[in-house]
Design a protein around this motif. Structure first.
Motif, mmCIF file in Angstrom:
data_model
loop_
_atom_site.group_PDB
_atom_site.id
_atom_site.type_symbol
_atom_site.label_atom_id
_atom_site.label_comp_id
_atom_site.label_asym_id
_atom_site.label_seq_id
_atom_site.Cartn_x
_atom_site.Cartn_y
_atom_site.Cartn_z
ATOM 1 N N SER A 59 0.857 -1.198 0.000
ATOM 2 C CA SER A 59 0.000 0.000 0.000
ATOM 3 C C SER A 59 0.889 1.243 0.000
ATOM 4 O O SER A 59 2.100 1.150 0.244
ATOM 5 N N GLY A 60 0.249 2.391 -0.206
ATOM 6 C CA GLY A 60 0.979 3.648 -0.089
ATOM 7 C C GLY A 60 1.387 3.902 1.354
ATOM 8 O O GLY A 60 2.474 4.419 1.632
ATOM 9 N N MET A 61 0.499 3.530 2.268
ATOM 10 C CA MET A 61 0.815 3.723 3.672
ATOM 11 C C MET A 61 2.013 2.857 4.085
ATOM 12 O O MET A 61 2.887 3.309 4.831
ATOM 13 N N LEU A 64 5.186 4.500 2.960
ATOM 14 C CA LEU A 64 5.610 5.580 3.858
ATOM 15 C C LEU A 64 6.288 5.024 5.106
ATOM 16 O O LEU A 64 7.331 5.514 5.549
ATOM 17 N N SER A 85 -3.504 16.171 4.295
ATOM 18 C CA SER A 85 -3.263 15.015 3.418
ATOM 19 C C SER A 85 -4.098 13.825 3.859
ATOM 20 O O SER A 85 -4.838 13.876 4.848
ATOM 21 N N ASP A 86 -3.962 12.742 3.125
ATOM 22 C CA ASP A 86 -4.507 11.443 3.532
ATOM 23 C C ASP A 86 -3.972 11.119 4.943
ATOM 24 O O ASP A 86 -2.823 11.444 5.259
ATOM 25 N N ALA A 88 -2.809 8.559 6.008
ATOM 26 C CA ALA A 88 -1.621 7.695 5.935
ATOM 27 C C ALA A 88 -0.322 8.489 6.078
ATOM 28 O O ALA A 88 0.656 7.996 6.638
ATOM 29 N N THR A 89 -0.293 9.708 5.564
ATOM 30 C CA THR A 89 0.930 10.518 5.627
ATOM 31 C C THR A 89 1.331 10.738 7.077
ATOM 32 O O THR A 89 2.504 10.641 7.438
ATOM 33 N N ALA A 131 3.355 16.208 0.986
ATOM 34 C CA ALA A 131 2.548 15.462 0.021
ATOM 35 C C ALA A 131 2.238 16.404 -1.139
ATOM 36 O O ALA A 131 1.953 17.578 -0.921
ATOM 37 N N ASP A 157 5.683 12.411 -0.427
ATOM 38 C CA ASP A 157 4.475 11.613 -0.561
ATOM 39 C C ASP A 157 3.885 11.954 -1.930
ATOM 40 O O ASP A 157 3.212 12.972 -2.099
ATOM 41 N N CYS A 159 1.811 10.079 -3.623
ATOM 42 C CA CYS A 159 0.675 9.172 -3.862
ATOM 43 C C CYS A 159 -0.379 9.768 -4.778
ATOM 44 O O CYS A 159 -1.134 9.043 -5.421
ATOM 45 N N LEU A 160 -0.457 11.107 -4.828
ATOM 46 C CA LEU A 160 -1.483 11.739 -5.661
ATOM 47 C C LEU A 160 -0.880 12.369 -6.907
ATOM 48 O O LEU A 160 -1.592 13.052 -7.641
ATOM 49 N N SER A 181 1.246 5.451 -4.174
ATOM 50 C CA SER A 181 0.181 4.482 -3.871
ATOM 51 C C SER A 181 -0.403 3.931 -5.162
ATOM 52 O O SER A 181 -0.548 4.656 -6.146
ATOM 53 N N ALA A 183 -3.430 2.393 -4.847
ATOM 54 C CA ALA A 183 -4.850 2.189 -4.529
ATOM 55 C C ALA A 183 -5.617 2.300 -5.849
ATOM 56 O O ALA A 183 -5.190 3.028 -6.750
ATOM 57 N N GLY A 194 -1.728 -1.557 -3.293
ATOM 58 C CA GLY A 194 -0.309 -1.603 -3.627
ATOM 59 C C GLY A 194 0.343 -0.255 -3.433
ATOM 60 O O GLY A 194 -0.341 0.760 -3.268
ATOM 61 N N TYR A 321 -10.111 14.532 1.915
ATOM 62 C CA TYR A 321 -9.417 14.837 3.165
ATOM 63 C C TYR A 321 -10.048 16.031 3.872
ATOM 64 O O TYR A 321 -9.387 17.006 4.218
HETATM 65 C C1 LIG Z 1 -3.667 7.358 -1.146
HETATM 66 C C2 LIG Z 1 -2.697 8.120 -0.342
HETATM 67 C C3 LIG Z 1 -1.913 7.538 0.650
HETATM 68 C C4 LIG Z 1 -2.108 6.124 1.113
HETATM 69 O O1 LIG Z 1 -2.041 5.179 0.109
HETATM 70 P P1 LIG Z 1 -2.775 3.760 0.329
HETATM 71 O O2 LIG Z 1 -2.322 2.952 -0.844
HETATM 72 O O3 LIG Z 1 -4.246 4.031 0.334
HETATM 73 O O4 LIG Z 1 -2.300 3.205 1.630
HETATM 74 C C5 LIG Z 1 -0.967 8.306 1.295
HETATM 75 N N1 LIG Z 1 -0.806 9.606 1.006
HETATM 76 C C6 LIG Z 1 -1.556 10.225 0.077
HETATM 77 C C7 LIG Z 1 -1.318 11.671 -0.207
HETATM 78 C C8 LIG Z 1 -2.536 9.507 -0.614
HETATM 79 O O5 LIG Z 1 -3.293 10.129 -1.496
#
Ligand SMILES: *Cc1c(COP(=O)(O)O)cnc(C)c1O
Length: 380
Positions: A59-61, A64, A85-86, A88-89, A131, A157, A159-160, A181, A183, A194, A321
């Motif tokens: 995952s993205g998390m 991190l 942010s998400d 997860a950050t 992020a 980060d 992920c986006l 990420s 996702a 993933g 968010y």
């Molecule tokens: C989606 C996202 C994550 C987490 O990714 P996952 O794959 O959902 O765990 C972390 N940071 C940001 C900015 C995201 O958009």
């Protein structure tokens, strides 16, 4: 008309025969785990981003967390990030035992504000973790300057923001490590979960490989390790690896990503010109920046009412968010009152994400514009 935010089934149909073949290839290989797909995908993805190494995660998390562990960040340390942010950050920082230190954002890009970072640095600060919100890169030039001056690590980060760039240099190449990420809803979406870490530093790449796979070198599993049998658990690792089937399916989709991003950018630019001069406030793109629009966020007055009316008109929206992290139940224990991060809060009160993905037709885009302008009293 219906305008969905995503179309995962459509994405499958588009590449059905190749995706089916990829799944079958894994099933028939007899290697559901520690097979050839993950290392092959890592190599292809590193090439795509332009870094030397990539370490896939589930995952993205997880990416991190693994990045933080590889940099030896843990109890007693602080990491500077933004509260918009998400989760997860921030939660990745806490899950490795360190403390997330939030600073407010820039009002135009909604990214971590470089002007506020230095005041938040203490002797315990180890890293800055911006992020790239919604697909617009954070100000990497200035943040990197601050990180270098104070000898801090920088983790991106991303992920986006796959495919985004500053001054032509892609995100993912700026930090010590960058995390992405997969996702299903991201630029490159798995059909499950993933993520991946990328870096140019061979030692960090090796440490991340240790941390994703129980703390053992991957070379042991693939039969080329020089380590003595029984002495292979080098650090106390996690099991956060990407699985073979997802890796095989991501490999099929990776070559499509530039086209999908192009479509997002075109859709966004259609919206931005259509909303010009209306009550719908669009996000800026800074000069020298490429924005890849995982989300197309606008700011409107009476946002909740506007969202309700868009829903009634069949248009999916996303409150990405919102409310911000410091006002979420998970973090009320930290004691941040409303007003703690005014720029973040002002943005989150008015922000709404519109469908912008590559699945949208011209008719759907027109319908979104007409409907939102009608609701907000704007003119076309
Ligand atoms: C989606 C996202 C994550 C987490 O990714 P996952 O794959 O959902 O765990 C972390 N940071 C940001 C900015 C995201 O958009």
């Amino acid at each position: 008309m219906n305008v969905p935010m995503y179309d995962h089934a459509g994405r499958y149909r588009l590449l059905r025969s190749e995706l089916d073949a990829a799944i079958l290839r894994v099933l028939e290989s007899g290697k559901p785990d520690w097979g050839p797909e993950v290392p092959a995908f890592e190599e292809e993805f590193a090439k795509f981003v332009g870094t030397k190494y990539a370490v896939a995660t589930n995952s993205g998390m997880a990416a991190l967390k693994v990045a933080l562990l590889a940099l030896d960040i843990g109890p007693g340390h602080e990491v500077i990030t933004a509260p918009n942010s998400d989760i997860a950050t921030t939660s990745a920082i806490h899950h490795v035992g360190a403390k997330a230190v939030w600073v407010d954002i820039e009002p135009d890009t909604l990214n971590l504000d470089p002007d506020l970072i230095e005041d938040a640095i203490t002797p315990r600060t180890k890293a800055i973790l911006p992020a790239h919100m919604y697909g617009h890169p954070a100000d990497m030039v200035r943040i990197l300057e601050i990180a270098r001056k104070h000898k801090l690590f920088m983790i991106e980060d991303a992920c986006l923001a796959l495919g985004a760039a500053i001054e032509g240099k892609p995100v993912g190449q700026w930090g010590d490590i960058a995390c992405v990420s997969f996702a299903p809803t991201k630029h490159l979406g798995s059909f499950g979960s993933g993520g991946i870490c990328v870096t140019n530093n061979p030692d960090l790449a090796e440490r991340m490989l240790l941390y994703v796979g129980y703390g053992q070198p991957r070379s042991r599993v693939y039969g080329s390790s020089a380590l003595k049998q029984g002495q292979h658990l080098v650090v106390e690792g996690l099991n956060e690896r990407l699985d073979e089937i997802q890796a095989a399916m991501l490999r099929v989709q990776l070559p499509e990503v530039p086209g999908w991003i192009q479509k997002r950018v075109e859709n966004a630019s259609f919206y931005t010109s259509a909303f010009k001069g209306s009550p719908v406030q669009t996000t800026v793109i800074r000069p020298n920046c490429t924005h890849t629009f995982r989300n197309y966020v606008v700011r409107v007055n009476q946002r909740d009412e506007v969202q309700q009316q868009l829903t009634e008109a069949g248009i999916a929206t996303a409150l990405v968010y919102v409310p911000p992290l410091h006002l979420q139940p998970a973090y009320t224990g930290l004691g941040f009152d409303p007003g703690s991060f005014p720029i973040t809060e002002e943005a989150c009160d008015r922000l709404i994400g519109l469908p912008v993905g590559p699945h949208l037709s011209t008719e759907q885009l027109e319908y979104v514009v007409d409907t939102l302008l009608r609701i907000t009293g704007g003119q076309r």
